[in-house]
Write a protein that holds these residues in place. Structure first.
Motif, mmCIF file in Angstrom:
data_model
loop_
_atom_site.group_PDB
_atom_site.id
_atom_site.type_symbol
_atom_site.label_atom_id
_atom_site.label_comp_id
_atom_site.label_asym_id
_atom_site.label_seq_id
_atom_site.Cartn_x
_atom_site.Cartn_y
_atom_site.Cartn_z
ATOM 1 N N LEU A 1 11.624 36.631 17.641
ATOM 2 C CA LEU A 1 11.762 35.385 16.884
ATOM 3 C C LEU A 1 11.650 35.635 15.387
ATOM 4 C CD1 LEU A 1 9.738 32.889 19.107
ATOM 5 C CD2 LEU A 1 12.212 32.942 18.757
ATOM 6 N N VAL A 2 10.756 36.531 15.002
ATOM 7 C CA VAL A 2 10.619 36.884 13.585
ATOM 8 C C VAL A 2 11.914 37.521 13.083
ATOM 9 C CG1 VAL A 2 9.439 38.414 11.946
ATOM 10 C CG2 VAL A 2 8.112 37.121 13.634
ATOM 11 N N PHE A 3 12.461 38.432 13.887
ATOM 12 C CA PHE A 3 13.722 39.071 13.493
ATOM 13 C C PHE A 3 14.842 38.045 13.389
ATOM 14 C CE2 PHE A 3 17.837 40.895 14.508
ATOM 15 C CZ PHE A 3 17.912 41.926 13.586
ATOM 16 N N THR A 4 14.930 37.158 14.362
ATOM 17 C CA THR A 4 15.994 36.156 14.379
ATOM 18 C C THR A 4 15.948 35.277 13.134
ATOM 19 O OG1 THR A 4 16.003 36.109 16.798
ATOM 20 C CG2 THR A 4 16.977 34.219 15.667
ATOM 21 N N GLU A 5 14.741 34.887 12.733
ATOM 22 C CA GLU A 5 14.609 34.059 11.535
ATOM 23 C C GLU A 5 15.036 34.838 10.300
ATOM 24 O OE1 GLU A 5 13.995 30.833 9.114
ATOM 25 O OE2 GLU A 5 14.171 30.966 11.290
ATOM 26 N N GLY A 6 14.637 36.103 10.244
ATOM 27 C CA GLY A 6 15.039 36.931 9.116
ATOM 28 C C GLY A 6 16.533 37.168 9.083
ATOM 29 N N HIS A 7 17.134 37.357 10.254
ATOM 30 C CA HIS A 7 18.585 37.574 10.344
ATOM 31 C C HIS A 7 19.338 36.310 9.938
ATOM 32 C CE1 HIS A 7 22.196 39.565 11.816
ATOM 33 N NE2 HIS A 7 22.498 38.491 12.513
ATOM 34 N N ARG A 8 18.821 35.159 10.336
ATOM 35 C CA ARG A 8 19.493 33.892 10.042
ATOM 36 C C ARG A 8 19.484 33.589 8.551
ATOM 37 N NH1 ARG A 8 18.877 28.102 10.244
ATOM 38 N NH2 ARG A 8 16.635 28.228 9.984
ATOM 39 N N THR A 9 18.398 33.945 7.892
ATOM 40 C CA THR A 9 18.271 33.648 6.464
ATOM 41 C C THR A 9 18.554 34.865 5.587
ATOM 42 O OG1 THR A 9 15.885 34.149 6.540
ATOM 43 C CG2 THR A 9 16.546 31.873 6.932
ATOM 44 N N VAL A 10 18.889 35.992 6.218
ATOM 45 C CA VAL A 10 19.143 37.253 5.517
ATOM 46 C C VAL A 10 17.934 37.598 4.641
ATOM 47 C CG1 VAL A 10 20.914 38.589 4.315
ATOM 48 C CG2 VAL A 10 21.554 36.485 5.451
ATOM 49 N N GLY A 11 16.773 37.620 5.275
ATOM 50 C CA GLY A 11 15.540 37.888 4.533
ATOM 51 C C GLY A 11 14.832 39.140 5.005
ATOM 52 N N SER A 12 13.672 39.430 4.380
ATOM 53 C CA SER A 12 12.921 40.650 4.674
ATOM 54 C C SER A 12 12.186 40.581 6.009
ATOM 55 C CB SER A 12 11.910 40.908 3.555
ATOM 56 O OG SER A 12 10.988 39.829 3.450
ATOM 57 N N LEU A 13 12.143 39.402 6.644
ATOM 58 C CA LEU A 13 11.491 39.298 7.944
ATOM 59 C C LEU A 13 12.136 40.228 8.966
ATOM 60 C CD1 LEU A 13 10.881 35.444 8.330
ATOM 61 C CD2 LEU A 13 9.147 37.225 8.037
ATOM 62 N N SER A 14 13.420 40.481 8.822
ATOM 63 C CA SER A 14 14.099 41.392 9.747
ATOM 64 C C SER A 14 13.470 42.780 9.688
ATOM 65 C CB SER A 14 15.591 41.485 9.414
ATOM 66 O OG SER A 14 16.222 40.250 9.596
ATOM 67 N N ASP A 15 13.197 43.265 8.486
ATOM 68 C CA ASP A 15 12.578 44.581 8.326
ATOM 69 C C ASP A 15 11.185 44.614 8.949
ATOM 70 O OD1 ASP A 15 14.802 45.530 6.920
ATOM 71 O OD2 ASP A 15 14.001 44.812 5.019
ATOM 72 N N THR A 16 10.439 43.530 8.756
ATOM 73 C CA THR A 16 9.088 43.452 9.325
ATOM 74 C C THR A 16 9.149 43.513 10.848
ATOM 75 O OG1 THR A 16 8.327 42.111 7.470
ATOM 76 C CG2 THR A 16 7.011 42.027 9.493
ATOM 77 N N ALA A 17 10.101 42.795 11.437
ATOM 78 C CA ALA A 17 10.238 42.784 12.894
ATOM 79 C C ALA A 17 10.627 44.165 13.418
ATOM 80 C CB ALA A 17 11.274 41.747 13.302
ATOM 81 N N ILE A 18 11.525 44.845 12.726
ATOM 82 C CA ILE A 18 11.936 46.182 13.159
ATOM 83 C C ILE A 18 10.765 47.154 13.097
ATOM 84 C CG2 ILE A 18 13.371 48.167 12.540
ATOM 85 C CD1 ILE A 18 15.560 46.155 11.751
ATOM 86 N N GLU A 19 9.982 47.059 12.043
ATOM 87 C CA GLU A 19 8.795 47.913 11.935
ATOM 88 C C GLU A 19 7.838 47.658 13.092
ATOM 89 O OE1 GLU A 19 7.098 47.167 8.126
ATOM 90 O OE2 GLU A 19 8.810 47.975 7.018
ATOM 91 N N SER A 20 7.659 46.379 13.446
ATOM 92 C CA SER A 20 6.773 46.036 14.555
ATOM 93 C C SER A 20 7.323 46.575 15.874
ATOM 94 C CB SER A 20 6.610 44.514 14.649
ATOM 95 O OG SER A 20 6.019 43.997 13.479
ATOM 96 N N ALA A 21 8.643 46.456 16.073
ATOM 97 C CA ALA A 21 9.268 46.954 17.295
ATOM 98 C C ALA A 21 9.145 48.471 17.392
ATOM 99 C CB ALA A 21 10.730 46.528 17.351
ATOM 100 N N ARG A 22 9.283 49.155 16.258
ATOM 101 C CA ARG A 22 9.117 50.612 16.261
ATOM 102 C C ARG A 22 7.683 50.990 16.653
ATOM 103 N NH1 ARG A 22 13.264 53.558 14.471
ATOM 104 N NH2 ARG A 22 14.746 52.717 12.936
ATOM 105 N N ALA A 23 6.722 50.242 16.124
ATOM 106 C CA ALA A 23 5.322 50.524 16.453
ATOM 107 C C ALA A 23 5.067 50.317 17.942
ATOM 108 C CB ALA A 23 4.407 49.630 15.620
ATOM 109 N N LEU A 24 5.600 49.243 18.492
ATOM 110 C CA LEU A 24 5.429 48.978 19.926
ATOM 111 C C LEU A 24 6.101 50.056 20.767
ATOM 112 C CD1 LEU A 24 6.066 45.124 20.028
ATOM 113 C CD2 LEU A 24 3.929 46.279 20.643
ATOM 114 N N SER A 25 7.275 50.501 20.326
ATOM 115 C CA SER A 25 7.979 51.547 21.060
ATOM 116 C C SER A 25 7.196 52.846 21.060
ATOM 117 C CB SER A 25 9.367 51.768 20.440
ATOM 118 O OG SER A 25 10.090 52.736 21.155
ATOM 119 N N GLY A 26 6.534 53.128 19.941
ATOM 120 C CA GLY A 26 5.707 54.327 19.876
ATOM 121 C C GLY A 26 4.489 54.251 20.781
ATOM 122 N N LEU A 27 3.924 53.037 20.918
ATOM 123 C CA LEU A 27 2.758 52.842 21.766
ATOM 124 C C LEU A 27 3.120 52.786 23.245
ATOM 125 C CD1 LEU A 27 0.897 50.090 19.676
ATOM 126 C CD2 LEU A 27 0.139 52.454 20.040
#
Length: 224
Positions: free
Chosen positions: A11-37
């Motif tokens: 949802l964070v990524f979707t909001e960032g993608h919709r508004t073309v904002g930095s939230l997309s980067d934050t969501a990707i970082e979170s997803a990378r962290a989860l993938s590592g864990l």
């Protein structure tokens, strides 16, 4: 609990993608962290693949003036091919586990779009089939609306509009600007200009993002 966490990240990524904002980067970082864990969880890997494949389009989503560019009109040479390659590799890894889920299926849909060198090469039949599978895993009016767009590309705008008209009866969907934008596009293809204008105006009244608002207004210019 994992499902809830993945949903929030998406949802964070979707909001960032919709508004073309930095939230997309934050969501990707979170997803990378989860993938590592949780490297053995295919839905975590699938989510990361989905975000990367979708974010790869970001450089082509707006023109030089900041206006939205439709998927069919995007300059695909501007897509981030490194993100696409990484996303496709992650998707393959997730699917190898043979435990399919909604994020993996959505990543497969995004891969269909990203792998098409030009819009005309898009495998819309495969995308429509994947949305059908997605609806079996996760029934949702949003997924049904997205499937309608793919169906319209395969079977014509009337077929897609019939699905959208059934989805719009859902209370939550009636307040979703993107649904009315999609209806307007199909109505335009069917030469129903007055109905298309009404759908665009309804979308405009529902508080779309600034990028979406500019897009709608550009479509309304000269209609009256």
């Amino acid at each position: 609990r994992l499902g809830a966490v993945l949903k929030v990240v998406y949802l964070v990524f979707t909001e960032g993608h919709r508004t073309v904002g930095s939230l997309s980067d934050t969501a990707i970082e979170s997803a990378r962290a989860l993938s590592g864990l949780l490297p053995g969880e295919p839905e975590v890997t699938g989510l990361l693949a989905l975000l990367l494949l979708t974010d790869a389009w970001r450089p082509a989503r707006l023109d030089a003036s900041g206006n939205q560019v439709l998927l069919a009109d995007q300059d695909r040479s501007r897509y981030d091919r490194s993100l696409i390659a990484e996303g496709e590799a992650l998707l393959e890894k997730a699917l190898y586990a043979n435990r399919p889920g909604p994020y993996q299926i959505q990543a497969a849909i995004a891969a269909c779009h990203a792998s098409a060198v030009v819009a005309a090469d898009t495998d819309w039949r495969e995308i429509a089939a994947l949305y059908g599978e997605l609806l079996r895993h996760e029934p949702s009016p949003v997924h049904a609306a997205n499937r309608a767009v793919a169906v319209a590309m395969v079977d014509g705008p009337a077929a897609g509009l019939a699905i959208l008209d059934s989805v719009v009866a859902h209370p939550r969907m009636a307040r979703w600007p993107q649904l009315h934008i999609a209806r307007a596009a199909l109505l335009t293809q069917l030469s129903r200009s007055a109905d298309a204008s009404a759908a665009y105006r309804l979308a405009l009244s529902l508080g779309p993002s600034e990028v979406e608002r500019a897009f709608i207004e550009s479509r309304l210019i000269g209609r009256d």
